[in-house]
Write a protein that holds these residues in place. Structure first.
Motif, PDB file in Angstrom:
ATOM      1  N   SER A 162      -2.349 -31.870  -1.180  1.00 38.68           N
ATOM      2  CA  SER A 162      -3.738 -32.321  -1.119  1.00 38.68           C
ATOM      3  C   SER A 162      -4.612 -31.161  -0.671  1.00 38.68           C
ATOM      4  O   SER A 162      -4.566 -30.746   0.483  1.00 38.68           O
ATOM      5  CB  SER A 162      -3.878 -33.490  -0.139  1.00 38.68           C
ATOM      6  N   GLU A 165      -8.597 -35.501  -2.971  1.00 32.81           N
ATOM      7  CA  GLU A 165      -7.143 -35.628  -3.057  1.00 32.81           C
ATOM      8  C   GLU A 165      -6.538 -36.258  -1.793  1.00 32.81           C
ATOM      9  O   GLU A 165      -5.418 -36.783  -1.845  1.00 32.81           O
ATOM     10  CB  GLU A 165      -6.499 -34.270  -3.347  1.00 32.81           C
ATOM     11  N   ALA A 169      -5.731 -40.287  -8.607  1.00 39.12           N
ATOM     12  CA  ALA A 169      -6.197 -38.950  -9.000  1.00 39.12           C
ATOM     13  C   ALA A 169      -7.045 -39.059 -10.269  1.00 39.12           C
ATOM     14  O   ALA A 169      -7.771 -38.138 -10.623  1.00 39.12           O
ATOM     15  CB  ALA A 169      -5.008 -38.012  -9.244  1.00 39.12           C
TER      16      ALA A 169
END
Ligand SMILES: *[C@@H]1O[C@H](CO)[C@@H](O)[C@H](O)[C@H]1NC(C)=O
Ligand SMILES: *[C@@H]1O[C@H](CO)[C@@H](O)[C@H](O)[C@H]1NC(C)=O
Ligand SMILES: *[C@@H]1O[C@H](CO)[C@@H](O)[C@H](O)[C@H]1NC(C)=O
Ligand SMILES: [Cu+2]
Length: 342
Positions: free
Chosen positions: A70, A75, A257
């Motif tokens: 991340s 994220e 995502a």
């Protein structure tokens, strides 16, 4: 004697009505955020939403020590969903947890990136005839070139793409993902991919499927109907919409995502909200279903209670937020949440 009987009846009544009296109480929510279907937004509103998502993806991660893949604040939401995937799907708090995630994502877009609007949703029943022509998906970019990818669900035709998204705000080169697929946590740079499956949309993005959810008498049946009845990957409307897009969206662990995730889950949350609105007194605080999921995604459930989810069940977004209790997010215009659907 008579007085005692009456008071016994009154207290019985109070126990029975319990939390269901909450919806009529005044709450602190005065100006709910109004969540709208994507295609009703103005061009200006759409651009503002994209700018906010891209902004979030430009902010540094606050938990990359936990999930090294991340790299951005966008994220971080993927990382939290990835880590909790075995514990938040196919269980009683599936809808509550995702409602909480959406609220915090929407709030972060506003607080961190200056977004003024609400989280939009995607009503996929409007795109059933030909998902490849969905104005919602197309606003979020294209399908990506055709790759030799098999069907997302056995028995279905292959999708129509599979490669990296080439157009729009989330195209390859502009929108890079670092978060690794599935349960992996090491960094893996890649693009956003899509593999639109028209047959899945035709078969499942139907008004009948939505009506079936809405006609369920209690929360337990309502959520099971939405998620698929235990025989994962049964195409409940939840899985189905992930597989219409497929690609990144088809990987449960980091399906968020795909920016469209939040529009899909907005719609699912709207279906739950619509079900609640149809009988506020009975349904606003109705929750049930197992704490331990009815299908194993590879988690360790030994620390979990074998019982059902209740209003006091705690949920968290890892280091991003929480914990809060399920009861905090049951009422969308209550003292914690403040939004409605148009
Ligand atoms: C759906 O739209 C795509 C893209 O225009 C087209 O290639 C395809 O033939 C259409 N499918 C149907 C069933 O109309
Ligand atoms: C579907 O994709 C798989 C995997 O690439 C391939 O083996 C198969 O031939 C494809 N089927 C069709 C009908 O194109
Ligand atoms: C647990 O949840 C299920 C599904 O909603 C429900 O059928 C069952 O009655 C609940 N059990 C208890 C003990 O509340
Ligand atoms: Cu999820």
């Amino acid at each position: 004697m008579i007085i005692m009987k009456i008071s016994a009846i009154v207290s019985l009544f109070l126990v029975a009505s319990g939390v269901t009296s909450h919806p009529t109480k005044p709450t602190t929510c005065k100006h709910p955020r109004i969540r709208k279907e994507w295609r009703t937004l103005t061009q200006h509103e759409k651009t503002a939403y994209f700018d906010a998502v891209l902004c979030l993806h430009s902010k540094p991660s606050i938990l990359s020590d936990l999930v090294p893949s991340s790299l951005t604040h966008f994220e971080d939401f993927v990382a939290v969903h990835k880590l909790q995937t075995p514990y938040i799907h196919l269980c009683g708090h599936f809808l509550p947890w995702h409602r909480y995630l959406l609220w915090h994502y929407e709030t972060t877009l506003r607080e961190v990136c200056g977004y003024k609007g609400a989280q939009p949703y995607w009503d996929y029943t409007l795109d059933r005839a030909n998902a490849s022509l969905s104005p919602v998906i197309l606003d979020f970019g294209d399908n990506g070139p055709k790759l030799p990818v098999g069907p997302p669900v056995p028995g279905y035709p292959n999708g129509t793409g599979g490669g990296c998204v080439q157009e729009g705000p989330f195209r390859e080169g502009k929108f890079e993902l670092h978060v690794a697929p599935r349960q992996e946590t090491e960094r893996k740079d890649r693009c956003l991919s899509r593999d639109i499956n028209n047959q899945i949309a035709w078969d499942h993005a139907t008004h009948e499927k939505v009506a079936k959810i809405l006609e369920q008498p209690d929360f337990g049946w309502m959520t099971k109907t939405a998620e698929g009845l235990g025989d994962y990957p049964n195409l409940g409307i939840h899985n189905m919409a992930h597989y219409i897009i497929s690609g990144t969206s088809g990987d449960t662990f980091d399906s968020n995502a795909e920016p469209l995730f939040y529009l899909h889950h907005g719609n699912l949350d709207r279906i739950w909200w619509t079900w609640q609105q149809a009988n506020k007194k009975k349904r606003t605080f109705d929750v049930s279903g197992k704490i331990i999921p009815w299908a194993n995604f590879g988690g360790d459930f030994s620390h979990l209670s074998k019982g059902n989810v209740t209003l006091d069940f705690e949920m968290n977004l890892g280091r991003l937020h929480g914990p809060i209790k399920v009861k905090d997010i049951m009422h969308t215009t209550g003292d914690y949440l403040c939004y409605e659907y148009e």
